[in-house]
Write a protein that holds these residues in place. Sequence first.
Motif, PDB file in Angstrom:
ATOM      1  N   THR A  86       3.856   1.508  -8.480  1.00  0.00           N
ATOM      2  CA  THR A  86       3.984   0.662  -9.668  1.00  0.00           C
ATOM      3  C   THR A  86       3.198   1.251 -10.841  1.00  0.00           C
ATOM      4  O   THR A  86       3.709   1.357 -11.960  1.00  0.00           O
ATOM      5  N   PHE A 110      -6.013   1.889  -2.978  1.00  0.00           N
ATOM      6  CA  PHE A 110      -4.758   1.386  -3.538  1.00  0.00           C
ATOM      7  C   PHE A 110      -3.672   1.402  -2.473  1.00  0.00           C
ATOM      8  O   PHE A 110      -3.542   2.351  -1.714  1.00  0.00           O
ATOM      9  N   GLU A 150       2.468   0.807  -2.556  1.00  0.00           N
ATOM     10  CA  GLU A 150       3.343   0.101  -3.505  1.00  0.00           C
ATOM     11  C   GLU A 150       2.676  -0.031  -4.874  1.00  0.00           C
ATOM     12  O   GLU A 150       3.318   0.137  -5.910  1.00  0.00           O
ATOM     13  N   ASP A 151       1.366  -0.318  -4.873  1.00  0.00           N
ATOM     14  CA  ASP A 151       0.620  -0.425  -6.135  1.00  0.00           C
ATOM     15  C   ASP A 151       0.557   0.932  -6.840  1.00  0.00           C
ATOM     16  O   ASP A 151       0.694   1.011  -8.063  1.00  0.00           O
TER      17      ASP A 151
END
Length: 104
Positions: free
Chosen positions: A74, A67, A70-71
């Motif tokens: 989120t 991952f 940023e993901d």
Amino acid sequence: DLENKITITNDKGRLSKDDIDKMVNEAEKYKTEDEANRKKIEAKNGLENYIYTVRNSLEDAKLKDKFEEEDKKTVNDATDTARQWLEANQEASTEEYEAKLKEL
């Protein structure tokens, strides 16, 4: 020829047909309520389990490197928001729990 006979008597203190019918109707009513409560609890548990499964997936040693940061942020933000909503809405409806799960 020997005949067996059964006699039914309505002894004092026994339930009347109306009493029995009332009890059966109440049981049906509560069955419906119990089923609705069961569905609500399943929906709530489903949302809660999904939140924790997603969070654990992000921290899993085999998956965490797959991952982007940023993901991860989120997903963490989304699961935090969902968890906070869940804690604040313990008495939400089945539909609200299901909608929150779809939203997540």
